[in-house]
Design an enzyme around this catalytic site. Structure first.
Site, short mmCIF file in Angstrom:
data_model
loop_
_atom_site.label_atom_id
_atom_site.label_comp_id
_atom_site.label_asym_id
_atom_site.label_seq_id
_atom_site.Cartn_x
_atom_site.Cartn_y
_atom_site.Cartn_z
N CYS A 110 10.33 -21.07 9.08
CA CYS A 110 9.91 -19.92 8.29
C CYS A 110 10.56 -18.66 8.87
CB CYS A 110 8.39 -19.79 8.31
SG CYS A 110 7.76 -18.54 7.18
N HIS B 34 4.18 -15.18 2.03
CA HIS B 34 5.56 -15.21 1.59
C HIS B 34 5.76 -14.20 0.46
CE1 HIS B 34 6.10 -19.59 3.21
NE2 HIS B 34 5.94 -18.69 4.16
N HIS C 107 10.77 -13.55 2.38
CA HIS C 107 10.11 -14.27 3.47
C HIS C 107 9.68 -15.64 2.97
CE1 HIS C 107 6.10 -14.58 5.96
NE2 HIS C 107 7.04 -15.40 6.43
N HIS D 224 11.49 -17.30 12.30
CA HIS D 224 10.45 -16.87 13.24
C HIS D 224 9.43 -17.97 13.54
CE1 HIS D 224 8.65 -14.79 9.44
NE2 HIS D 224 8.03 -15.95 9.59
N SER E 133 2.90 -5.63 6.22
CA SER E 133 2.09 -6.39 5.28
C SER E 133 2.40 -5.91 3.87
CB SER E 133 0.61 -6.20 5.59
OG SER E 133 0.30 -4.81 5.62
N HIS F 242 7.14 -10.88 14.81
CA HIS F 242 7.73 -11.27 13.52
C HIS F 242 7.07 -10.57 12.35
CE1 HIS F 242 4.10 -13.56 12.89
NE2 HIS F 242 4.57 -14.27 11.89
N GLY G 200 0.75 -9.35 11.86
CA GLY G 200 -0.28 -10.17 12.49
C GLY G 200 -1.66 -9.88 11.91
#
Length: 393
Positions: free
Chosen positions: A71, A153, A170, A265, A299, A321, A324
């Protein structure tokens, strides 16, 4: 950087107790060398902490690589600026949603593009050379290439500090990568029981270098990592086409890419650190070797970053990455509403649905704080703000 112990170093200023305890447990494994590095975006994961860098001697922990093998992120800088864009961004969003299958379990109905077939052929050849058939894990794996998935994603159209337009996405190795990972996690757990190995957490079961099980895993791991890399490249080709068609009014379907970055990542590589060759598992971390370009998304609705690694040896040449999580998905759904998400997204074009509430920015750490914590790991080259967001349910 905070030295928790000789075997655990921490770069996260926002860190809950459960995440810290999980990292401490992983760091006690005897084959960790020289230490586990906890990144600024660290949060609780399955077995091993998401946002951790785990160097191991003579072994790999499949769950410490993660179930979405390979990913990662991909970004392309276009030759266009914000002032070049048409007014109706919803039209672009919907065309991307038609071009790329979204959501968990979604896949292409058939292969219609030449570049798609070329990538499938490469992966088929690589699998043959690695001695396995991916269809034993997912019969429709060729139709999964060029699909996004769900959760965190995404596909985005963003603008940098100079108003230049970037395409950003992503994703990883999709269903086939997940099944490969789950299989080898179970193999490691079975062997741990067979050899009477006592583990602090069953998801820390490992495969020992030199065994057939280890060799098989590494070969299939590398195949899944390549699948993930090509999956992002395949989606980006489609996004480029839809964007070029939209911005030119149908006069063009491509453009010269000004810059391109594609980085994992969730992966493992053999690297040399502190004088020894180790298997370095980055579970939610990117390669930040000096001069290496990388991508750190925030985000949904917040900034993302194009970075260059500083090559911090103590951090094992790694960096965070993303932002979080601070709320689990269920906690986010209990805490926030669709109206909260609308307010957070502002004028960003996105599909307005309650399905994305668990991706609200408030469910994640403050990306600005994460980047401040990463100041000795990476140099920020570009800060991106979102204009269009595409996600799967």
């Amino acid at each position: 950087m905070d030295r928790i112990s000789d075997r655990l170093l921490n770069w996260a200023s926002i860190l809950d107790e459960k995440t810290l305890e999980q990292a401490k447990v992983t760091a006690t494994l005897p084959f960790i060398y020289p230490h586990l590095a906890l990144m600024p975006d660290a949060h609780l994961g399955k077995g091993a902490t998401v946002g951790s860098v785990i160097p191991t001697l003579g072994a790999i922990i499949p769950a410490a690589v993660g179930v979405d093998i390979g990913c990662g992120m991909m970004a392309v800088r276009t030759p266009y600026a914000v002032s070049d864009l048409p007014g109706d961004r919803g039209k672009l969003r919907m065309s991307i949603e038609r071009s790329i299958p979204l959501s968990a379990g979604a896949y292409n109905r058939k292969v219609t593009r030449e570049h798609t077939q070329e990538r499938i052929d490469e992966l088929a050849s690589l699998a043959t050379g690695s001695g396995f058939d991916p269809a034993s894990y997912a019969k429709n794996w060729p139709l999964q290439l060029g699909t996004l998935g769900s959760g965190n994603h995404f596909i985005e159209v963003s603008a940098d500090e100079q108003d230049r337009i970037w395409l950003f996405l992503h994703s990883g190795s999709r269903g086939v990568g997940n099944k490969i990972a789950q299989h080898h996690i179970k193999v490691a757990q079975r062997l741990a029981k067979q050899w009477w190995i006592s583990l602090p957490d069953g998801d820390l079961a490992y495969l020992v270098e030199g065994t057939p099980e280890f060799t098989t895993y590494v070969r299939q791991l590398r195949w899944a990592q390549r699948f993930a890399f090509l999956n992002r490249a395949e989606m980006m080709d489609r996004v480029v086409r839809e964007f070029a068609y939209w911005v030119s009014g149908g006069a063009a379907e491509t453009f010269e890419r000004q810059q391109e970055v594609n980085c994992h990542h969730n992966y493992t590589e053999s690297e040399k650190h502190f004088g020894k060759q180790v298997w370095l598992s980055r579970k939610g971390a990117i390669d930040a070797t000096a001069g290496t370009w990388g991508l750190i998304p925030g985000s949904m609705g917040t900034a993302s970053y194009v970075v260059v690694g500083k090559g911090n040896p103590v951090a094992l040449n790694s960096s965070p990455h993303g932002a979080g999580r601070v709320h689990s998905r269920s906690s986010a759904r209990r805490t926030f509403t669709q109206d909260d998400l609308r307010a957070a997204m502002g004028d960003i074009e996105y599909r307005d649905t309650a399905a994305f509430v668990d991706e609200i920015p408030a469910a994640y750490k403050d990306i600005d704080q994460v980047m401040a914590d990463a100041a000795d790991l990476v140099e920020i080259r570009h800060t991106l703000r979102q204009l269009v967001n595409v996600k799967g349910d």
